[in-house]
Design an enzyme around this catalytic site. Structure first.
Site, short mmCIF file in Angstrom:
data_model
loop_
_atom_site.label_atom_id
_atom_site.label_comp_id
_atom_site.label_asym_id
_atom_site.label_seq_id
_atom_site.Cartn_x
_atom_site.Cartn_y
_atom_site.Cartn_z
N GLU A 147 0.81 -1.23 0.00
CA GLU A 147 0.00 0.00 0.00
C GLU A 147 0.85 1.28 0.00
O GLU A 147 0.85 2.04 0.98
CB GLU A 147 -0.92 0.02 1.22
CG GLU A 147 -1.94 -1.10 1.22
CD GLU A 147 -2.84 -1.07 2.47
OE1 GLU A 147 -2.66 -0.20 3.33
OE2 GLU A 147 -3.71 -1.94 2.57
N GLU A 198 -5.31 -8.59 1.15
CA GLU A 198 -5.82 -8.21 2.49
C GLU A 198 -7.30 -7.92 2.40
O GLU A 198 -7.76 -7.23 1.49
CB GLU A 198 -5.16 -6.92 3.02
CG GLU A 198 -3.77 -7.09 3.55
CD GLU A 198 -3.22 -5.80 4.17
OE1 GLU A 198 -4.01 -4.90 4.54
OE2 GLU A 198 -1.99 -5.70 4.25
#
Ligand code: IFM
Length: 452
Positions: free
Chosen positions: A168, A356
């Site tokens: 991320e 995720e």
């Protein structure tokens, strides 16, 4: 339940994800250097309740029990990250073999139990010595990161075949170098634009290094991807949503695909040019084997004249009369479907893995049991939406729950509990929650009963 694991096909990968700083602890053991998170979390008022990750789940010492627990839960794929300052205490140069041995033990034990290790090279814990030289704002980070990547592949690439370059990047550059709410706590547009450009270069460069050193590895990188909707159909809210989408969702994936930064939709991004060298545009591109999608929620966007640069704001879930988690993130299962469809529509993306997805709720441990029905429902409903996208043709090939253990949730400290397994942080006792049992049953290998 109207669907089963078999609906996803035999090759679909079911796993769990973790990150080094959030679980390992042992922050200065066996020659480890300090990371930006070790330093940031010791500064006053940076982390909720003054928490820090110096011990966390003490996975450094409990890894064998935790991997055995995963095995007992039928988890066949384990995604974790390498702490840069554990294997390179000075960020560059000499390797700390005691730190390397730890990861060797983790990898070897996973393999012994038939659990496939998936490594994220960078999950936000830059060595503090490199931060002292400017960290992600310094273009030298491309060399530093290249060296770290090379070390990881040379040290572990003989046994680990699945790699993700960054976790991320929008979050660690945005929260760490623009808003200052994550390590290293830097603020401002110039810091952010420099950090983001260097992270985008590293994202592609990392891929190239892995490919060159080990052509037998499968290479990906992960991005956070949030489904967005405008508050109203007014032109201003729609325009605000387009901007936020470019920043939150498109900023890292499009340069990777050779599309450049989404400057048409966010004019301020044109200022990245100040940090670009000739030839950089081409260097931002790399043909990943897969993209890791990390989705939790949907956000509602409205125009906000007073917000600098973007003129947009997100309307918090608790102001919208919708169900939400401890993070104040809306529970909205179709967000993962929308995200998969959207990402799947890029021509250059070959494969998507949900690296995720999960939720934090206020779990209560009563008589050594945690009945977290809310999390079971969350997982069921989101997984069902993954199936919906798959059945509609999106090439999604895996799903990893965030996360195995309750752990250090960055600026939020230990309060948000995301784990399938409850952790008592005083005693380090682990208790599988009802959701952990549910996931374990859901992904169980079918028992083949031989015909008489
Ligand atoms: O805990 C984080 C993780 O480190 C990155 N993705 C989101 C998770 C939940 O906030």
């Amino acid at each position: 339940m109207l669907f089963t694991k078999e609906d996803f096909g035999d090759d679909f990968k079911w796993g769990v994800s973790t990150a080094a700083y959030q679980i390992e602890g042992a922050h200065n053991a066996d020659g480890k250097g300090l990371s930006v998170w070790d330093v940031f979390s010791r500064q006053k008022k940076k982390i909720n309740s003054g928490h820090h990750g110096e011990t966390a789940c003490d996975f450094y010492h409990n890894y064998a029990e935790d991997i055995a627990l995963m095995y007992s839960m039928n988890i066949a794929h384990y995604r974790f990250s390498i702490s840069w300052s554990r294997i390179l205490p000075q960020g560059m140069g000499a390797i700390n073999y005691k730190g390397v041995d730890f990861y060797n033990r983790v990898i070897d034990f996973c393999l012994e139990l038939g659990i496939e290790p998936w490594i994220t090279i960078y999950h936000w814990d830059l060595p503090q010595v490199l931060q002292q030289k400017g960290g992600w704002v310094n273009r030298d980070v491309v060399q530093w990161f290249g060296y770290f990547t090379e070390c990881c592949i040379k040290l572990f690439g003989d046994r680990v075949k699945k790699w993700m370059v960054l976790n991320e990047p929008m979050v660690f550059t945005g929260a760490g170098y623009f808003l200052g709410v994550h390590a290293p706590g830097k603020k401002g547009l110039a810091n952010f634009l420099a950090a983001l450009h260097h992270a985008a270069l590293c994202q592609a460069e990392g891929g190239r290094i892995i490919k060159t050193l080990r052509s037998d590895c499968i290479i990906g990188t992960t991005i956070s991807y949030t489904h967005l909707e405008p508050l109203t159909n007014r032109h201003k809210d729609i325009a605000a949503t387009v901007k936020v989408d470019a920043l939150l969702n498109r900023l890292f994936v499009e340069p990777l695909l050779g599309l450049g930064y989404p400057t048409n939709d966010v004019k301020i991004l044109e200022r990245i040019e100040r940090f670009m060298y000739p030839g950089d545009e081409a260097k931002l591109a790399f043909d990943m084997d897969f993209i890791g999608l990390q989705n939790y929620t949907r956000e509602i966007v409205s125009h906000a004249a007073f917000m600098p640069f973007v003129r947009a704001k997100l309307i918090k879930a608790n102001q919208r009369n919708v169900p939400f988690t401890t993070m104040n993130w809306e529970v909205y299962p179709a967000s993962i479907y929308e995200a998969l469809k959207r990402l799947g529509s890029y021509k250059g993306i070959k494969e998507i893995i949900v690296t995720e997805n999960g939720a934090a709720f206020n779990d209560e441990c009563i008589k050594n049991t945690i009945h977290d029905e809310l999390r079971i429902n969350y997982l069921k409903n989101y997984i069902q939406q993954v199936l919906r996208a798959k059945q509609e043709g999106v090439n999604v090939t895996g799903y990893f729950v965030w996360t195995l253990l309750d752990n250090f949730e960055w600026a939020e400290g230990f309060h948000p509990r995301f784990g399938l397994v409850y952790v008592d942080f005083d005693t380090q006792q682990r208790i599988i929650k009802s959701s952990g049992k549910w996931y374990s049953d859901f992904i169980r290998k079918p028992v083949i009963v031989p015909l008489p």
